[in-house]
Design a protein around this motif. Structure first.
Motif, mmCIF file in Angstrom:
data_model
loop_
_atom_site.group_PDB
_atom_site.id
_atom_site.type_symbol
_atom_site.label_atom_id
_atom_site.label_comp_id
_atom_site.label_asym_id
_atom_site.label_seq_id
_atom_site.Cartn_x
_atom_site.Cartn_y
_atom_site.Cartn_z
ATOM 1 N N GLU B 169 0.844 -1.189 0.000
ATOM 2 C CA GLU B 169 0.000 0.000 0.000
ATOM 3 C C GLU B 169 0.878 1.238 0.000
ATOM 4 N N LEU B 170 0.711 2.067 -1.012
ATOM 5 C CA LEU B 170 1.498 3.307 -1.067
ATOM 6 C C LEU B 170 0.605 4.435 -0.569
ATOM 7 N N ILE B 171 1.035 5.071 0.516
ATOM 8 C CA ILE B 171 0.243 6.167 1.076
ATOM 9 C C ILE B 171 1.080 7.453 1.084
ATOM 10 N N GLY B 172 0.424 8.584 1.249
ATOM 11 C CA GLY B 172 1.132 9.860 1.385
ATOM 12 C C GLY B 172 1.523 10.459 0.044
ATOM 13 N N HIS B 173 1.964 11.693 0.093
ATOM 14 C CA HIS B 173 2.332 12.414 -1.130
ATOM 15 C C HIS B 173 3.820 12.353 -1.352
ATOM 16 N N ARG B 174 4.214 12.215 -2.598
ATOM 17 C CA ARG B 174 5.653 12.143 -2.877
ATOM 18 C C ARG B 174 6.178 13.456 -3.424
ATOM 19 N N HIS B 175 7.477 13.643 -3.266
ATOM 20 C CA HIS B 175 8.184 14.774 -3.862
ATOM 21 C C HIS B 175 8.169 14.575 -5.383
ATOM 22 N N PRO B 176 8.076 15.674 -6.161
ATOM 23 C CA PRO B 176 8.031 15.490 -7.628
ATOM 24 C C PRO B 176 9.259 14.763 -8.197
ATOM 25 N N LEU B 177 10.363 14.757 -7.483
ATOM 26 C CA LEU B 177 11.530 14.014 -7.982
ATOM 27 C C LEU B 177 11.704 12.672 -7.268
ATOM 28 N N THR B 178 10.653 12.200 -6.633
ATOM 29 C CA THR B 178 10.612 10.818 -6.160
ATOM 30 C C THR B 178 9.806 10.027 -7.181
ATOM 31 N N PHE B 179 10.465 9.073 -7.826
ATOM 32 C CA PHE B 179 9.845 8.325 -8.920
ATOM 33 C C PHE B 179 9.526 6.889 -8.481
ATOM 34 N N ALA B 180 8.825 6.186 -9.372
ATOM 35 C CA ALA B 180 8.518 4.775 -9.102
ATOM 36 C C ALA B 180 9.792 4.003 -8.781
ATOM 37 N N LYS B 181 10.893 4.352 -9.438
ATOM 38 C CA LYS B 181 12.160 3.668 -9.177
ATOM 39 C C LYS B 181 12.576 3.830 -7.724
ATOM 40 N N ASP B 182 12.414 5.042 -7.185
ATOM 41 C CA ASP B 182 12.778 5.284 -5.789
ATOM 42 C C ASP B 182 11.873 4.491 -4.852
ATOM 43 N N ILE B 183 10.587 4.444 -5.209
ATOM 44 C CA ILE B 183 9.624 3.713 -4.383
ATOM 45 C C ILE B 183 9.987 2.230 -4.378
ATOM 46 N N ALA B 184 10.299 1.709 -5.560
ATOM 47 C CA ALA B 184 10.654 0.288 -5.670
ATOM 48 C C ALA B 184 11.916 -0.014 -4.860
ATOM 49 N N LEU B 185 12.924 0.816 -5.001
ATOM 50 C CA LEU B 185 14.176 0.577 -4.268
ATOM 51 C C LEU B 185 13.942 0.676 -2.758
ATOM 52 N N ALA B 186 13.147 1.668 -2.341
ATOM 53 C CA ALA B 186 12.868 1.824 -0.905
ATOM 54 C C ALA B 186 12.117 0.602 -0.377
ATOM 55 N N ALA B 456 27.179 16.061 -12.439
ATOM 56 C CA ALA B 456 28.040 16.363 -11.285
ATOM 57 C C ALA B 456 29.364 15.608 -11.354
ATOM 58 N N GLY B 457 29.360 14.416 -11.987
ATOM 59 C CA GLY B 457 30.558 13.583 -11.975
ATOM 60 C C GLY B 457 30.639 12.734 -10.718
ATOM 61 N N HIS B 458 29.619 12.832 -9.901
ATOM 62 C CA HIS B 458 29.562 12.008 -8.691
ATOM 63 C C HIS B 458 28.098 11.803 -8.320
ATOM 64 N N ILE B 459 27.837 10.937 -7.373
ATOM 65 C CA ILE B 459 26.471 10.715 -6.935
ATOM 66 C C ILE B 459 25.937 12.014 -6.351
ATOM 67 N N ALA B 460 24.784 12.459 -6.888
ATOM 68 C CA ALA B 460 24.275 13.786 -6.538
ATOM 69 C C ALA B 460 22.773 13.705 -6.303
ATOM 70 N N ASP B 461 22.231 14.717 -5.659
ATOM 71 C CA ASP B 461 20.797 14.761 -5.357
ATOM 72 C C ASP B 461 20.077 15.523 -6.466
ATOM 73 N N ALA B 462 19.262 14.796 -7.246
ATOM 74 C CA ALA B 462 18.584 15.403 -8.399
ATOM 75 C C ALA B 462 17.727 16.598 -7.983
ATOM 76 N N ARG B 463 17.276 16.612 -6.738
ATOM 77 C CA ARG B 463 16.410 17.706 -6.288
ATOM 78 C C ARG B 463 17.125 19.053 -6.337
ATOM 79 N N GLU B 464 18.471 19.011 -6.318
ATOM 80 C CA GLU B 464 19.227 20.261 -6.378
ATOM 81 C C GLU B 464 19.408 20.758 -7.814
ATOM 82 N N TYR B 465 18.932 19.966 -8.778
ATOM 83 C CA TYR B 465 19.144 20.328 -10.186
ATOM 84 C C TYR B 465 17.877 20.836 -10.859
ATOM 85 N N ILE B 466 16.790 20.834 -10.122
ATOM 86 C CA ILE B 466 15.535 21.324 -10.686
ATOM 87 C C ILE B 466 15.065 22.463 -9.804
ATOM 88 N N ALA B 467 14.822 23.621 -10.449
ATOM 89 C CA ALA B 467 14.425 24.807 -9.672
ATOM 90 C C ALA B 467 13.043 24.581 -9.065
#
Ligand code: SF4
Lengths: 202, 467
Positions: B169-186, B456-467
């Motif tokens: 059961e998926l509940i709650g609201h997600r951040h716009p840069l949280t994708f199905a991939k993140d949900i699956a991995l979590a 970035a050339g390294h593991i980075a947080d995509a949320r910092e790349y979208i205004a």
């Protein structure tokens, strides 16, 4: 496939979880289209250095575990890719039974199709067996009796669904079996489905 | 009648014969065939002198071993032989084939849905574990081995063991840069790589209903990484709208009749699940895998585990082994880990929505120097659609390579592969040892996160790349 009754011999201990089918049979060897002669690629990247020399100390490079009839492994052995080559390679290596607390599901089915006995036992039992295997104690897997016996100890029961067991004991081919027993049922199913879901027959 | 789950309805509707002990012979409606897992199946057919029972229920395509740099020559002789063998088998046994240079070529799990071959209410099998993907349509879809493929070819039926049922059961609201991939991995991090062994997993909740088919497919695709062969989403209007008009989908009145049946498939109110798992999407940050099993995943903002702090001995051993293979320092920040390669593609994240998410980050930016980044669309149709939108130009301007469709660096059977020690930000599904090339190191993440890592050339947080 020839029938299976019992197998006895040393068991290779692989006390690790999630040994996936990419480890058992690396994808680059999937370019081979034969199903025979794959044993030499089993666990290739664990067994061999890039230059082809053996990795010293790896269980399958250690006597008497070079062609073990049994593998005892951590949970989720055979997880990942559906490649049946993983089972063909184990069989080619000489493996006839895999003992673990849980197996990858597709791998599990592939074992049943190829005369490799999947033996699922509780984690505590497997943990104990891992110790005995590492010590080189002989294991006997008896499909008729559905027991594993570690030398000098009372037998441990395991279960295989009855029809699967019968097929393994006799070495029957599943495709032959399905066609021989269920051809009419399959046709009857199709006749009904053609009526109820005609779009699947357009 | 007792309320039933979607899984139980699909199971019941395909029983040819009950076999006892939770086993049944199930009718198989659809089979997708690719060049790597099928050769031995056709050999068995030929040896036994058998024909395909219903050739039109199969669909063949080459995807795993093919080159993605170009489509004219296949340099690797073994791959060329495998493709030639598939084409010979297609000709001999008379099954439909999506030609290598044709408009419908692509990864098995991308073209099934795109062509309308994948339909709700059907059983779908393929010699590939990520067949779970098609469950996004409310189909009972699972991966099988080559011997099972032979049985499907000859008999159109397969012995199966009934699974237990798990509701996620998926509940709650997600951040716009949280994708199905993140949900699956979590989810996999939470329940473990064998957390769903023996279960058919159904995803429910308003977040699932709101998802486009692409994201539902990503969820179902990754279900196998939790050990389950079956991921499911109930078919709804989004599903029907996706299917309508596709080449192999039912047409006109037949489509309406099919929809009427498909509407009966969702789980009944009060249906029993053997297990229920709840995930609060508000708690899920973009995820990155750090180890060699997909459950070894953390939020991008986290620090790596320190085995010295882990009390469970087997968990400690697993962490030590993974950190050592991955060449990572215990306790270090995950973010900032330098990468050498980026792979955007695969049946998990090679669809148009995925390419758009990555392009949104790549737009007007440059791939960091020293990073080799490739974008491999999941299908020829996806590639064409992306080019029509100009996504290819965004990628190439940023310094990504724009490739032809295929599995590519997801499985590293062609020349797209890592060398020992290379570290890759990848949108694929498996971070197993050697999966992307012997000695290669894989970090799984969403397309947006992979694009951010490329820049970035390294593991980075995509949320910092979208205004
Ligand atoms: S993209 Fe990867 S996971 Fe998907 S079908 Fe191809 S090899 Fe398998």
């Amino acid at each position: 496939m020839t029938g299976f009754t019992t197998v006895t011999g040393p068991a290779a201990a692989m006390p690790e979880e999630n040994i996936d089918t990419d480890i058992i049979f690396p994808a680059r060897f999937l370019l081979l289209t034969a199903r025979e002669g794959l044993g030499k690629h089993a666990f290739h990247d664990r067994r061999y250095h890039a230059d082809g020399t053996e990795v010293a100390g790896y269980v399958l490079n250690t006597d008497p575990f070079r062609a073990p009839p049994v593998i005892v492994a951590g949970a989720n052995f055979g997880s990942g890719s559906s490649r049946e080559q993983a089972v063909w390679a184990l069989h080619g290596l000489g493996v006839r039974a895999v003992i673990a607390p849980a197996l990858g599901e597709i791998f599990h089915n592939n074992c049943l199709r190829n005369g490799v006995i999947p033996v699922i036992l509780p984690p505590e039992t497997v943990a104990q067996m891992l110790g005995c295997a590492a010590a080189g104690t002989a294991f006997t897997v008896d499909l008729e009796a559905q027991t594993v016996t570690v030398a000098g100890q009372p037998p441990t029961p395991f279960a295989i669904p009855p029809e699967r067991r019968l097929a393994l004991l006799n070495g029957w081919d599943e495709t032959d079996l399905v066609l021989a027993r269920f051809a009419d049922d399959i046709t009857a199913f199709e006749n009904t489905q053609r009526q109820t879901q005609p779009w699947l027959y357009a | 009648m007792k309320p039933r789950t979607l899984y139980e309805k699909l199971w019941d509707a395909h029983i040819v014969a009950e076999l006892g002990a939770d086993e049944a012979l199930l009718y198989i409606d659809r089979h997708i065939v690719h060049e790597v897992s099928s050769p031995q199946s056709f050999v068995s057919m030929r040896k036994a002198g058998r024909q395909l029972r219903r050739p039109e229920t199969h669909l063949a395509v080459a995807d795993h071993a093919i080159p993605t740099r170009q489509r004219d020559v296949i340099d690797e002789p073994q791959a060329a032989a495998q493709i030639a063998e598939l084409e010979a088998n297609v000709a001999e046994f008379g099954l439909p084939y999506a030609a290598l240079s044709g408009p419908e070529q692509g990864i098995v799990h991308v073209i099934g849905p795109e062509t309308g071959f994948t339909l709700p209410g059907t059983t779908i099998v393929c010699g590939d574990s990520h067949t779970t993907t098609h469950g996004a349509f409310g189909a009972l879809a699972f991966g099988i081995g080559a011997s099972e493929q032979t049985t499907v070819m000859a008999a159109q039926a397969l012995r199966q063991t009934k699974a237990r049922t798990m509701k996620v059961e998926l509940i709650g609201h997600r951040h716009p840069l949280t994708f199905a991939k993140d949900i699956a991995l979590a989810l996999i991090a939470k329940i473990g790589a064998n957390g769903a062994v023996g279960y058919a997993v159904e995803y429910v909740g308003p977040a699932v209903s709101a998802m486009a088919m692409a994201e539902r497919m990503t969820l179902c695709n990754m279900t196998i990484e939790a050990g389950s062969r079956i991921g499911l989403v109930a078919p709804d209007e989004t599903t029907f709208a996706f299917i309508k008009g596709r080449r192999l989908a039912p047409k006109a009145a037949m489509f309406d009749a099919a929809c009427a049946y498909w509407r009966t498939l969702p789980s009944d109110a009060g249906a029993h699940y053997d297990k229920v798992v709840t995930l609060d999407l508000a708690q899920i940050a973009p995820q990155v895998s750090w180890g060699t099993s997909p459950n070894q995943t953390l939020p991008v903002t986290a620090h790596l585990p320190d085995p010295a702090q882990i009390t469970d001995p087997s968990e400690r051993r697993e962490a030590e082994k993974a950190l050592s293979y991955m060449g990572l320092t215990p306790g270090a920040a995950l973010q900032g880990t330098p990468i050498s390669h980026v792979f955007i593609g695969s049946c998990t994240n090679g669809r148009i929505e995925d390419l758009r998410a990555a392009a949104a980050i790549a737009l007007d930016r440059k791939v960091a120097s020293g990073v080799k980044a490739i974008v491999v669309p999941g299908s020829a149709a996806t590639r064409a659609a992306a080019q029509a939108e100009g996504l290819d130009r965004i990628f190439t301007a940023a310094g990504f390579e724009w490739r032809f469709a295929g599995c590519s660096m997801c499985v590293a059977m062609n020349d797209d592969r890592l060398a020992p020690g290379d570290r890759c930000a990848s949108t694929s599904n498996r971070n197993f040892e050697g999966r992307q090339g012997a000695g290669g190191r894989t970090h799984l993440m969403s397309p947006a996160m992979a694009a951010a890592a490329a820049i970035a050339g390294h593991i980075a947080d995509a949320r910092e790349y979208i205004a």
